[in-house]
Design a protein around this motif. Structure first.
Motif, PDB file in Angstrom:
ATOM      1  N   GLU A 192       1.119  -2.699  -4.352  1.00 36.99           N
ATOM      2  CA  GLU A 192       1.604  -3.648  -3.346  1.00 36.99           C
ATOM      3  C   GLU A 192       2.109  -4.931  -4.022  1.00 36.99           C
ATOM      4  OE1 GLU A 192       1.062  -3.184   0.566  1.00 36.99           O
ATOM      5  OE2 GLU A 192       1.677  -1.426  -0.527  1.00 36.99           O
ATOM      6  N   LEU A 249       5.411  -4.064  -5.899  1.00 35.76           N
ATOM      7  CA  LEU A 249       6.547  -3.898  -4.984  1.00 35.76           C
ATOM      8  C   LEU A 249       7.096  -5.257  -4.564  1.00 35.76           C
ATOM      9  CD1 LEU A 249       5.325  -0.953  -2.698  1.00 35.76           C
ATOM     10  CD2 LEU A 249       7.242  -0.901  -4.313  1.00 35.76           C
ATOM     11  N   THR A 280       6.195  -6.147   9.078  1.00 35.64           N
ATOM     12  CA  THR A 280       5.325  -5.562   8.053  1.00 35.64           C
ATOM     13  C   THR A 280       4.492  -6.636   7.365  1.00 35.64           C
ATOM     14  OG1 THR A 280       5.278  -4.137   6.099  1.00 35.64           O
ATOM     15  CG2 THR A 280       7.224  -5.526   6.332  1.00 35.64           C
ATOM     16  N   SER A 325       1.296  -8.614   5.701  1.00 37.46           N
ATOM     17  CA  SER A 325       0.136  -8.289   4.853  1.00 37.46           C
ATOM     18  C   SER A 325      -0.324  -9.568   4.177  1.00 37.46           C
ATOM     19  CB  SER A 325       0.504  -7.253   3.786  1.00 37.46           C
ATOM     20  OG  SER A 325       1.370  -7.818   2.818  1.00 37.46           O
ATOM     21  N   TYR A 330      11.286  -1.365   0.818  1.00 35.79           N
ATOM     22  CA  TYR A 330       9.903  -1.840   0.608  1.00 35.79           C
ATOM     23  C   TYR A 330       8.949  -1.101   1.549  1.00 35.79           C
ATOM     24  CZ  TYR A 330       6.124  -5.395   1.103  1.00 35.79           C
ATOM     25  OH  TYR A 330       4.926  -6.055   1.187  1.00 35.79           O
ATOM     26  N   GLN A 331       9.334  -0.966   2.793  1.00 33.95           N
ATOM     27  CA  GLN A 331       8.478  -0.261   3.764  1.00 33.95           C
ATOM     28  C   GLN A 331       8.322   1.209   3.396  1.00 33.95           C
ATOM     29  OE1 GLN A 331      10.853  -1.877   7.088  1.00 33.95           O
ATOM     30  NE2 GLN A 331       8.911  -2.294   8.099  1.00 33.95           N
ATOM     31  N   ARG A 339       5.932   1.426   0.513  1.00 33.22           N
ATOM     32  CA  ARG A 339       4.553   1.107   0.933  1.00 33.22           C
ATOM     33  C   ARG A 339       3.891   2.315   1.613  1.00 33.22           C
ATOM     34  NH1 ARG A 339       3.283  -3.183   4.531  1.00 33.22           N
ATOM     35  NH2 ARG A 339       1.232  -3.063   3.577  1.00 33.22           N
ATOM     36  N   ASN A 342       2.949   4.581  -1.126  1.00 36.71           N
ATOM     37  CA  ASN A 342       1.777   4.031  -1.834  1.00 36.71           C
ATOM     38  C   ASN A 342       0.486   4.361  -1.072  1.00 36.71           C
ATOM     39  OD1 ASN A 342       0.104   2.473  -3.526  1.00 36.71           O
ATOM     40  ND2 ASN A 342       0.522   0.588  -2.379  1.00 36.71           N
ATOM     41  N   HIS A 343       0.494   4.130   0.217  1.00 37.91           N
ATOM     42  CA  HIS A 343      -0.719   4.396   0.998  1.00 37.91           C
ATOM     43  C   HIS A 343      -0.997   5.897   1.106  1.00 37.91           C
ATOM     44  CE1 HIS A 343      -0.270   0.144   1.830  1.00 37.91           C
ATOM     45  NE2 HIS A 343      -1.506   0.141   2.293  1.00 37.91           N
ATOM     46  N   SER A 347      -3.356  -5.345   5.944  1.00 31.97           N
ATOM     47  CA  SER A 347      -1.961  -5.401   6.392  1.00 31.97           C
ATOM     48  C   SER A 347      -1.841  -4.761   7.768  1.00 31.97           C
ATOM     49  CB  SER A 347      -1.071  -4.615   5.412  1.00 31.97           C
ATOM     50  OG  SER A 347      -1.357  -3.225   5.504  1.00 31.97           O
ATOM     51  N   SER A 357       9.091   5.786  -5.886  1.00 33.42           N
ATOM     52  CA  SER A 357       8.815   6.281  -4.528  1.00 33.42           C
ATOM     53  C   SER A 357       9.805   7.384  -4.126  1.00 33.42           C
ATOM     54  CB  SER A 357       8.846   5.130  -3.515  1.00 33.42           C
ATOM     55  OG  SER A 357      10.149   4.615  -3.376  1.00 33.42           O
TER      56      SER A 357
END
Ligand code: 6PG
Length: 466
Positions: free
Chosen positions: A199, A202, A231, A233, A325-326, A329, A332-333, A368, A421
Motif C-alpha cells: 500500500e 503503490l 478509496t 485509507s 491504483y484501485q 489495491r 494486493n488484498h 481503509s 499487478s
C-alpha cells in the motif's frame, strides 16, 4: 499495597503508549523497564512522574518487585524488541513466575518462534499469547488493532484488557479478536505488514506518476484528496499530509534520502509466501523495491550509464491513475488474504478472514474503506476475485491499469507494484498457461514426468524427447 491487574514489560515508544492507554481506561498497571547504568536509568519512575493518568500505576526497574506487584495469575505484556531479546526476557522472568501466569508478546515476532515459545512456556506451566499490535505510537495510545493468538484459555483472561484498549470498529466492537492457535496472530500481523509495504509502495508510485504528468507536490496532494471519496485509507491520508509538509519554501519530502528502511516483516512475509507456495508477488515487489532503493550509489552510477535525453511525460489522467491504483489495491488484498487462507489450511488454524478484515478496519496502518468492504465479502467467500462487486470493479479499472502501466514502461518510470499487478492478474486468470512447456522441459532434462490433459490426469508420463 493493592496489587496491579496488568503488567507492561519494556517502556519503549509502544510500551509507553500502551501503558497510558491501559491507565486511561482505568486499569491499575505495573510498569517495568530495565536499568542500564548511564543509559536507561529510572525510566519507569520518570515516565510515571510525567503523566497524570499514571498516578495509580507502579514503576519498577527490578524484575522480582515488578512480578510480585501483580495479581495472580499474572498478566504481563512484553513490549521489547522482537528476536532474541524476547527469549532473554522470558528467561529473566521465568524464575519469578508461578504456574498459570500469562505472558503476552506484543512485538513483531516471527510466527514460528511464537509457536516454539508457546510450547516451551507450556512445559513450564506458563501460558503464552503472541499478539500482533498495529497502529504505531498513536494507535497504541488511543486504540490499536490487536491480533492475539495461542492459548485460548489464557486469552479469555486477558480479553477484557485488550478489548478495552483496542480501537473500535464502526459498530463499536473492539478491533481485537482471538485470531487462532499457535503463532497465527503474529502470522497475520506479518501479512498485515506485507500488505502495508505494498500500500505504501503503490502510493509512492502514484506520486511519481502524477509528478511525471506535470503536477507539483501540492497539486498531487489535492488530487489524492479527491480520491478519499472513493478509496480512503489511513495511508492515503498520511501521504497527503507528507506531500504538503514544507520546510521554508521547499517540500520536506524532497529532502529525504531515497533509501527505504525495513525491520524485517516484509522479508518474513515473502519468505512465508515462498515456503507456503503462495504467489504474493506484490509483497515481494514492494520488498525488493525497498532493497533496490538501498543501492543509492550504484543507482547514481548506472543512471549515468543508461540515462536518455528524453524527459518522462506520462499521458494519463488522474482518474486513470486512480483506477490503476484501485486495481492494484484489490490485487494486493487478494494476495495478502490468500496467503492467510493458505496458512490457515496448512496449519489447521481455522482463521476467520472476515473477522481479520474487521479488526483491520480501525486502529491499524492498513485500515481503509476497501477493508470495510472486505469484511462483508469474506462472509461469502475466501476468494475476493469471485465477488460480484469486485469482479465489476476489476473490469472497470483494468483498462486504466493497463494504460498507466504501459505509460510507465514507455517513459522509464519505476512502478514495480502497479506493474506487477497486471502480469499477476493475467496469470491468475489464464485458463491454459505456458506451464505445459515447463513440464515438458523438466521431463526432457530430468525425467520429472508430466500429467496429460487427454487421459485421467492421474497417471505420470515420461517421454524420450529426442
Ligand atoms: C504497524 C506497523 C509497525 C511498523 C513495522 C514495519 O502495524 O503499526 O506495521 O509494526 O511500522 O515495524 O516497519 P518497517 O517498514 O520498518 O519494516
Amino acid at each position: 499495597m493493592d496489587k496491579s491487574a496488568f503488567g507492561l514489560f519494556g517502556l519503549g515508544v509502544m510500551g509507553k503508549s500502551l501503558c497510558r492507554n491501559l491507565a486511561k481506561n482505568g486499569f491499575k498497571i505495573a510498569m517495568f523497564n530495565r536499568h542500564v547504568d548511564g543509559v536507561e536509568v529510572d525510566v519507569a519512575k520518570n515516565f510515571k512522574a510525567n503523566y497524570s493518568e499514571l498516578s495509580d500505576a507502579s514503576a519498577f526497574d527490578d524484575i522480582s518487585a515488578f512480578v510480585n506487584a501483580l495479581q495472580t495469575p499474572r498478566k504481563i505484556m512484553l513490549m521489547v524488541n522482537a528476536g532474541k531479546t524476547i527469549d532473554y526476557v522470558i528467561e529473566d522472568l521465568l524464575p519469578h513466575l508461578s504456574k498459570n501466569d500469562i505472558l503476552i508478546d506484543g512485538g513483531n515476532s516471527n510466527y514460528l518462534k511464537t509457536k516454539e515459545r508457546g510450547d516451551y512456556l507450556k512445559s513450564k506451566g506458563i501460558h503464552f499469547i503472541g499478539t500482533g499490535v498495529s497502529g504505531g505510537e498513536e494507535g497504541a495510545l488511543n486504540g490499536p488493532s490487536i491480533m492475539p493468538s495461542g492459548d485460548v484459555e489464557a486469552y479469555n483472561n486477558v480479553k477484557p484488557f485488550l478489548d478495552k484498549i483496542a480501537a473500535k470498529d464502526k459498530n463499536n466492537l473492539p478491533c481485537c479478536t482471538y485470531v487462532g492457535p499457535e503463532g497465527s496472530g503474529h502470522f497475520i500481523k506479518m501479512v498485515h505488514n506485507g500488505v502495508e509495504y505494498v500500500e505504501m509502495q503503490l502510493l509512492a508510485e502514484v506520486c511519481t506518476i502524477l509528478e511525471a504528468s506535470g503536477q507539483n507536490l501540492d497539486e498531487i496532494a489535492n488530487t489524492l484528496e479527491t480520491w478519499k471519496s472513493t478509496t480512503d485509507s489511513y495511508l492515503l491520508g498520511i501521504t497527503i499530509d507528507i506531500l504538503r509538509k514544507k520546510e521554508g519554501n521547499d517540500w520536506l519530502v524532497k529532502k529525504i534520502l531515497d533509501k527505504a528502511g525495513n525491520k524485517g516483516t516484509g522479508n518474513w512475509t515473502t519468505i512465508a509466501s515462498a515456503e507456503l507456495g503462495v504467489p504474493s508477488t506484490l509483497i515481494a515487489s514492494a520488498l525488493f523495491s525497498r532493497y533496490t532503493s538501498f543501492y543509492k550509489e550504484e543507482r547514481i552510477q548506472l543512471n549515468e550509464n543508461f540515462k536518455t535525453e528524453t524527459t518522462s511525460s506520462v499521458n494519463s489522467t488522474s482518474t486513470e491513475v486512480l483506477e490503476a491504483y484501485q486495481f492494484a489495491r484489490i490485487i494486493n488484498h487478494y494476495q495478502g488474504f490468500k496467503l492467510i487462507a493458505e496458512a490457515s489450511n496448512k496449519f489447521s488454524w481455522g482463521l476467520n478472514l472476515s473477522e481479520i478484515a474487521r479488526i483491520w478496519t480501525n486502529g491499524c496502518i492498513i485500515r481503509s474503506t476497501l477493508m470495510e468492504e472486505l469484511v462483508i465479502v469474506f462472509k461469502e467467500t475466501t476468494n475476493i476475485l469471485t465477488n460480484t462487486q469486485l469482479i465489476a470493479s476489476i473490469k472497470q479499472y483494468r483498462p486504466s491499469a493497463k494504460k498507466v502501466v504501459s505509460q510507465c514502461i514507455l517513459n522509464d518510470i519505476t512502478a514495480p507494484c502497479l506493474g506487477e499487478s497486471i502480469p499477476f492478474f493475467n496469470g491468475i486468470t489464464t485458463a491454459n498457461s505456458s506451464a505445459n512447456i515447463l513440464q515438458a522441459q523438466r521431463d526432457y532434462f530430468g525425467a520429472h514426468t508430466y500429467k496429460r490433459t487427454d487421459d485421467d490426469g492421474v497417471k505420470s508420463h515420461h517421454t524420450i524427447w529426442k
